[in-house]
Design a protein around this motif. Structure first.
Motif, short mmCIF file in Angstrom:
data_model
loop_
_atom_site.label_atom_id
_atom_site.label_comp_id
_atom_site.label_asym_id
_atom_site.label_seq_id
_atom_site.Cartn_x
_atom_site.Cartn_y
_atom_site.Cartn_z
N GLU A 68 13.09 15.91 -8.70
CA GLU A 68 12.11 14.87 -8.43
C GLU A 68 12.18 13.91 -9.60
O GLU A 68 12.17 14.34 -10.75
N SER A 69 12.29 12.64 -9.31
CA SER A 69 12.37 11.64 -10.37
C SER A 69 11.60 10.41 -9.92
O SER A 69 12.04 9.70 -9.01
N GLY A 70 10.44 10.20 -10.51
CA GLY A 70 9.62 9.06 -10.10
C GLY A 70 9.21 9.21 -8.65
O GLY A 70 8.65 10.21 -8.25
N ASP A 71 9.56 8.21 -7.85
CA ASP A 71 9.19 8.23 -6.43
C ASP A 71 10.32 8.72 -5.54
O ASP A 71 10.28 8.54 -4.33
N LYS A 72 11.34 9.35 -6.15
CA LYS A 72 12.50 9.81 -5.37
C LYS A 72 12.75 11.29 -5.57
O LYS A 72 12.38 11.88 -6.58
N ILE A 73 13.41 11.86 -4.57
CA ILE A 73 13.96 13.20 -4.70
C ILE A 73 15.46 13.04 -4.57
O ILE A 73 15.95 12.32 -3.69
N THR A 74 16.20 13.67 -5.48
CA THR A 74 17.65 13.53 -5.47
C THR A 74 18.34 14.88 -5.32
O THR A 74 17.85 15.90 -5.79
N LEU A 75 19.46 14.82 -4.66
CA LEU A 75 20.37 15.96 -4.52
C LEU A 75 21.69 15.52 -5.11
O LEU A 75 22.25 14.49 -4.70
N THR A 76 22.19 16.27 -6.08
CA THR A 76 23.47 15.96 -6.71
C THR A 76 24.41 17.13 -6.51
O THR A 76 24.05 18.27 -6.81
N ILE A 77 25.60 16.85 -6.00
CA ILE A 77 26.65 17.86 -5.85
C ILE A 77 27.82 17.37 -6.68
O ILE A 77 28.38 16.31 -6.43
N ALA A 109 18.92 6.42 7.30
CA ALA A 109 17.93 6.54 8.36
C ALA A 109 16.54 6.86 7.81
O ALA A 109 15.54 6.61 8.48
N LEU A 110 16.49 7.40 6.60
CA LEU A 110 15.20 7.74 5.97
C LEU A 110 14.97 6.90 4.71
O LEU A 110 14.33 7.36 3.76
N SER A 111 15.52 5.70 4.70
CA SER A 111 15.35 4.75 3.59
C SER A 111 15.93 5.26 2.28
O SER A 111 15.44 4.91 1.20
N ALA A 129 19.73 10.25 -2.54
CA ALA A 129 18.35 10.01 -2.97
C ALA A 129 17.53 9.57 -1.78
O ALA A 129 17.95 8.72 -0.99
N LEU A 130 16.36 10.16 -1.65
CA LEU A 130 15.39 9.79 -0.61
C LEU A 130 14.04 9.57 -1.27
O LEU A 130 13.71 10.24 -2.26
N PRO A 131 13.24 8.64 -0.74
CA PRO A 131 11.89 8.47 -1.29
C PRO A 131 11.06 9.73 -1.02
O PRO A 131 11.26 10.40 0.00
N LYS A 132 10.16 10.04 -1.95
CA LYS A 132 9.29 11.21 -1.76
C LYS A 132 8.49 11.08 -0.48
O LYS A 132 8.34 12.03 0.27
N THR A 133 7.91 9.90 -0.27
CA THR A 133 7.14 9.67 0.95
C THR A 133 7.51 8.31 1.51
O THR A 133 7.92 7.41 0.78
N SER A 134 7.37 8.17 2.78
CA SER A 134 7.60 6.89 3.44
C SER A 134 6.26 6.23 3.70
O SER A 134 5.21 6.87 3.59
N ALA A 135 6.28 4.99 4.09
CA ALA A 135 5.03 4.29 4.42
C ALA A 135 4.31 5.00 5.55
O ALA A 135 3.09 5.13 5.53
N GLU A 136 5.07 5.52 6.51
CA GLU A 136 4.45 6.23 7.64
C GLU A 136 3.76 7.50 7.17
O GLU A 136 2.66 7.82 7.58
N GLU A 137 4.42 8.24 6.26
CA GLU A 137 3.81 9.46 5.75
C GLU A 137 2.55 9.14 4.95
O GLU A 137 1.53 9.82 5.08
N ASP A 138 2.61 8.08 4.12
CA ASP A 138 1.44 7.70 3.33
C ASP A 138 0.28 7.29 4.23
O ASP A 138 -0.86 7.67 3.98
N SER A 139 0.56 6.51 5.28
CA SER A 139 -0.53 6.06 6.16
C SER A 139 -1.11 7.25 6.93
O SER A 139 -2.30 7.31 7.17
N TRP A 140 -0.28 8.20 7.31
CA TRP A 140 -0.78 9.38 8.00
C TRP A 140 -1.69 10.20 7.09
O TRP A 140 -2.76 10.64 7.47
#
Length: 146
Positions: A68-77, A109-111, A129-140
């Motif tokens: 987890e880094s800031g507002d992102k989650i990263t996977l590194t291979i 597809a997931l920003s 890298a994917l954002p931790k939450t999307s606008a849709e998740e935050d509004s929900w």
């Protein structure tokens, strides 16, 4: 169904057993679950990256990291294999690039995004890298808590 940490840990363990390539796995994400579609994207990107290592890299070791880094989650291979020149790969070429194209499309597809760094003789690093939450998740969450 078991969460991203456990699923990736199982995946790298199976990869190591079947391919004889040691894999170091480190996770610095919390035990809480991500949205299922994000967990699936990270899992599939990791699966495809490891598949590419087994087919093309001639690697003797792989590192897989979730952070987890800031507002992102990263996977590194990262592998220590033969590497390649990314500029010479057409990701739309079915022989070379369908897996790389799929990684990019899944993340987009997931920003999110996928970055591939490689150089002949030095191995390859794939960073998703994917954002931790999307606008849709935050509004929900806001709606659900009101």
């Amino acid at each position: 169904d078991i969460g991203l940490n456990a699923a990736v840990e199982w995946l790298v363990g199976q990869f190591s057993v079947f391919n004889g390539i040691p894999v170091s796995f480190n996770s610095e994400i919390s035990a809480s679950r991500l949205a299922p579609e994000k967990e699936l994207v990270f899992y599939r990107i990791c699966q495809e990256a490891l598949n590419n290592v087994s087919k093309h890299a001639s690697a003797t070791h792989v590192n897989v990291d979730l952070k987890e880094s800031g507002d992102k989650i990263t996977l590194t291979i990262r592998d220590n294999g033969c590497g390649f020149n990314p500029g010479q790969i057409d990701i739309k070429d079915k022989h070379w690039g369908m897996g790389l194209l799929g990684m990019n499309e899944r993340a987009a597809a997931l920003s999110g995004n996928v970055t591939i760094e490689s150089e002949l003789g030095t191995g390859t690093t794939i960073l998703a890298a994917l954002p931790k939450t999307s606008a849709e998740e935050d509004s929900w969450k806001t709606f659900a808590l009101s």
